[in-house]
Design a protein around this motif. Sequence first.
Motif, PDB file in Angstrom:
ATOM      1  N   LYS A  85       4.870  -7.741 -26.407  1.00  0.00           N
ATOM      2  CA  LYS A  85       4.337  -6.739 -25.485  1.00  0.00           C
ATOM      3  C   LYS A  85       4.817  -7.063 -24.084  1.00  0.00           C
ATOM      4  N   ALA A  86       5.069  -6.024 -23.310  1.00  0.00           N
ATOM      5  CA  ALA A  86       5.449  -6.179 -21.905  1.00  0.00           C
ATOM      6  C   ALA A  86       4.335  -5.603 -21.053  1.00  0.00           C
ATOM      7  N   LEU A  87       3.759  -6.439 -20.211  1.00  0.00           N
ATOM      8  CA  LEU A  87       2.739  -6.007 -19.261  1.00  0.00           C
ATOM      9  C   LEU A  87       3.433  -5.856 -17.921  1.00  0.00           C
ATOM     10  N   LEU A  88       3.742  -4.620 -17.547  1.00  0.00           N
ATOM     11  CA  LEU A  88       4.517  -4.324 -16.345  1.00  0.00           C
ATOM     12  C   LEU A  88       3.574  -3.973 -15.206  1.00  0.00           C
ATOM     13  N   ARG A  89       3.816  -4.584 -14.043  1.00  0.00           N
ATOM     14  CA  ARG A  89       3.063  -4.278 -12.837  1.00  0.00           C
ATOM     15  C   ARG A  89       4.050  -3.946 -11.729  1.00  0.00           C
ATOM     16  N   ALA A  90       3.952  -2.725 -11.211  1.00  0.00           N
ATOM     17  CA  ALA A  90       4.806  -2.298 -10.092  1.00  0.00           C
ATOM     18  C   ALA A  90       3.937  -2.225  -8.843  1.00  0.00           C
ATOM     19  N   TYR A  91       4.323  -2.985  -7.812  1.00  0.00           N
ATOM     20  CA  TYR A  91       3.565  -3.058  -6.561  1.00  0.00           C
ATOM     21  C   TYR A  91       4.237  -2.147  -5.535  1.00  0.00           C
ATOM     22  N   CYS A  92       3.492  -1.156  -5.069  1.00  0.00           N
ATOM     23  CA  CYS A  92       4.055  -0.122  -4.194  1.00  0.00           C
ATOM     24  C   CYS A  92       3.162   0.096  -2.978  1.00  0.00           C
ATOM     25  N   VAL A  93       3.763   0.648  -1.928  1.00  0.00           N
ATOM     26  CA  VAL A  93       3.034   1.060  -0.728  1.00  0.00           C
ATOM     27  C   VAL A  93       3.455   2.484  -0.407  1.00  0.00           C
ATOM     28  N   GLN A  94       2.488   3.311  -0.047  1.00  0.00           N
ATOM     29  CA  GLN A  94       2.752   4.706   0.303  1.00  0.00           C
ATOM     30  C   GLN A  94       2.088   4.994   1.640  1.00  0.00           C
ATOM     31  N   GLN A  95       2.868   5.490   2.612  1.00  0.00           N
ATOM     32  CA  GLN A  95       2.282   5.922   3.877  1.00  0.00           C
ATOM     33  C   GLN A  95       1.588   7.255   3.635  1.00  0.00           C
ATOM     34  N   LEU A  96       0.366   7.365   4.097  1.00  0.00           N
ATOM     35  CA  LEU A  96      -0.417   8.575   3.877  1.00  0.00           C
ATOM     36  C   LEU A  96      -0.302   9.504   5.088  1.00  0.00           C
ATOM     37  N   GLU A  97      -0.377  10.791   4.821  1.00  0.00           N
ATOM     38  CA  GLU A  97      -0.361  11.771   5.892  1.00  0.00           C
ATOM     39  C   GLU A  97      -1.757  12.377   5.999  1.00  0.00           C
ATOM     40  N   PHE A  98      -2.234  12.536   7.212  1.00  0.00           N
ATOM     41  CA  PHE A  98      -3.566  13.064   7.448  1.00  0.00           C
ATOM     42  C   PHE A  98      -3.461  14.368   8.208  1.00  0.00           C
ATOM     43  N   GLU A  99      -4.382  15.275   7.921  1.00  0.00           N
ATOM     44  CA  GLU A  99      -4.461  16.539   8.634  1.00  0.00           C
ATOM     45  C   GLU A  99      -5.804  16.612   9.333  1.00  0.00           C
ATOM     46  N   ASP A 100      -5.817  17.225  10.507  1.00  0.00           N
ATOM     47  CA  ASP A 100      -7.086  17.391  11.241  1.00  0.00           C
ATOM     48  C   ASP A 100      -7.871  18.555  10.686  1.00  0.00           C
TER      49      ASP A 100
END
Length: 160
Positions: A145-160
């Motif tokens: 079995k392969a236990l895959l972990r992908a570590y990512c970062v996403q910049q979020l966009e905000f609306e007023d």
Amino acid sequence: MVDIEMKEDKIFRQSQDDPMFLINKESNAVIPLKHASFTVDINLGYSSIVLHQIYENERDHALETLFMMPYAENFFLSHIEVDFRLEDGTTKTLKTIVTEREIAQVKYNEAVATGKTAVLSYMQDTRQSKNMLRVMLGNFPARSKALLRAYCVQQLEFED
């Protein structure tokens, strides 16, 4: 059962450049996904995401596999870790490091050619594969079995 297999094969052919699952590069067969989950932490306009997936190689021989996933703008892949749980109960862990793509590809190819297990991931942005994350597992051990972990970062966009 045959209808399901035919549908899966048709789906694969239609999405070969955009598979959202792990495939055997030699036969194009789908590798069974046993579990998938996400861990998300949001802080100061950024989300830290860990994608957890467990795949199983049920075959009696090692496989070279490919996983592709689309990504959004302002997305960054930090690294990938894969724990291979071998048939004898031991675990082998591989972790990607940021390296020049051509150098990483050569090292991956050399490892696979000599029978070693290897992981290669890169972000691809071409006309055919717009914003695609590609992960290759070379020599995915037999009956493991392969236990895959992908570590990512996403910049979020905000609306007023």
